[in-house]
Design an enzyme around this catalytic site. Sequence first.
Site, PDB file in Angstrom:
ATOM      1  N   GLU A 233       0.888  -1.172   0.000  1.00  0.00           N
ATOM      2  CA  GLU A 233       0.000   0.000   0.000  1.00  0.00           C
ATOM      3  C   GLU A 233       0.919   1.213   0.000  1.00  0.00           C
ATOM      4  OE1 GLU A 233      -3.282  -0.124  -0.163  1.00  0.00           O
ATOM      5  OE2 GLU A 233      -3.504  -2.277   0.067  1.00  0.00           O
ATOM      6  N   CYS A 267      -2.018   9.484   2.285  1.00  0.00           N
ATOM      7  CA  CYS A 267      -1.658   8.885   0.994  1.00  0.00           C
ATOM      8  C   CYS A 267      -2.680   9.264  -0.074  1.00  0.00           C
ATOM      9  CB  CYS A 267      -1.536   7.380   1.132  1.00  0.00           C
ATOM     10  SG  CYS A 267      -2.988   6.625   1.865  1.00  0.00           S
TER      11      CYS A 267
END
Length: 509
Positions: A233, A267
Amino acid sequence: MSILSFQNPATGEHFGSLTEATPEQVQQTMERARIAFTAWSTTSLAERLRYLAKLRHYLVEHGEDLAQKISQATGKIALEAYMTEIFVTVDTIRFYEKNAMQMLSAQEVPTSLVLWPKKSYIHYKPMGVVAVISPWNYPFQLSLIPVLSALVAGNTVVLKPSEITPSTGLMIEELFRAVPLPDGVVSVLHGGRDVGQALVAARPDKIFFTGSVATGKKIMAAAAEHLIPVELELGGKDPMIVFEDAHLERAANGAIWGAFTNSGQVCMSVERLYVHERVYPQFLKLITQKASALRQGYPEDAEVGSMTSPQQLGIIRHHLEEAFAKGAKAVIGGQVSHGSMFIAPTILTDVTADMKIMKEETFGPILPIMTFSTEEEAIRLANASPYGLNASVWSKDKTKAQRVAEQLESGNVCINDVIISYANPHLPFGGVKQSGIGRYRGPFGLHAFTHSISIIHDPGTRKREVNWYPYTKDQKIMFVGLTHFLFGKKRKWSRQTIRAIWREVQRLF
Ligand code: NAD
């Protein structure tokens, strides 16, 4: 032995320290996790979920206190810590309590007539010891949610939290002691890169990594040595596309929250804003007013906190300097002061696609804005990135919004909202391109912590199968005939095929 000290980045206050794990401790922890796996993987799912329910109660009872501690470790606003770290984790636990039984039960699948009388199903089997390596920007939930997902699926876990926010790692360790879980089921290894490397080298059965692209590549290369499955991720450079028919006030509120929440250290932050040229002047005015009104600082009622990692300031400064040198202008903000961990919310105009601020992950409270004139241009600009984590499309035209959303090269897309796809535990989450490999959350994400074992079951009462030895001419006639009948244009049986099938069936008993 290295010491990691705890420091509140917003105030500079030191509030503790811990010692990094040694290579021997990494080995011992892995061995304990392996031993614990034997019992944990055979514990009933109902019992595993009872542990999760206890944890949920603990988090609800102590949530505000825990959010305060996360805020102290990161400099983020305590309310943001509560909403995005505590609430999201508790919500995910509830999701597993309600749905894990169905998601992890054996799943029967159809078996074709040719394979009669067999039955087929998928068995979801725990993988073993899962290593979770996590970052500092949401140090609590980005550690806990993968850990809990792995546990629900029957794995034991070794967590290596970020060295930038070590007190949160300690907090998580204490949390599992409070539940408590059986020895070795969840262990926390404190430390930095060396400890992470040692954990990967200790050969866990799966690695779940959240962090930067550069580290993700190194972990994947190290894991390849032993073919350890890896889920990555990674970072993002998320685009936001505002069409002229969008609800502009809502889109402006969304843009400033999406760009500045957690000081842009998300993110899925809005890092590139594309606005239709006809509404650009109005939209720029709206976001400038709203961003100027934000309260920044560390008191209880602030809205934008401090940066967490001192290293990140250097990257942001570099991106800004390069953008200004190439002609970008700051409508508000734009300075990164030496010695301060606070960066004022910044809106940049006159940016171009070749600037680092539009290409590389900035991970700070910076919102660069460009215009577009057609739908095709908006899609092209949004997709012109090595990243593909999240994106947002703003329009009241449902058909157009969905058409654009489905053309974006992004693992997740929000329509008329930002970041929020992560908040629905039913949805899979993950990136495309350089933003990562694999998905977690949702049924797909839970299955990612298992081996999907296919089981095909014959009653075992006939002496042979139609495809086994000894081979005969009839077998060939039968298979050719069957292929034509089942998959060809003319679905007809020939007498020869029927006779061959009849003789072959006799040979089965
Ligand atoms: P990072 O890659 O520097 O570190 C992440 C973790 O990896 C830390 O625990 C670190 O100690 C460990 N590590 C570093 N080198 C290692 C090695 N060689 N082997 C094993 N472990 C190693 O990332 P960061 O600065 O902590 O986090 C910020 C990044 O994370 C940003 O790029 C952000 O976009 C990304 N991120 C992604 C998601 C997502 O869900 N896709 C979520 C949050 C953050």
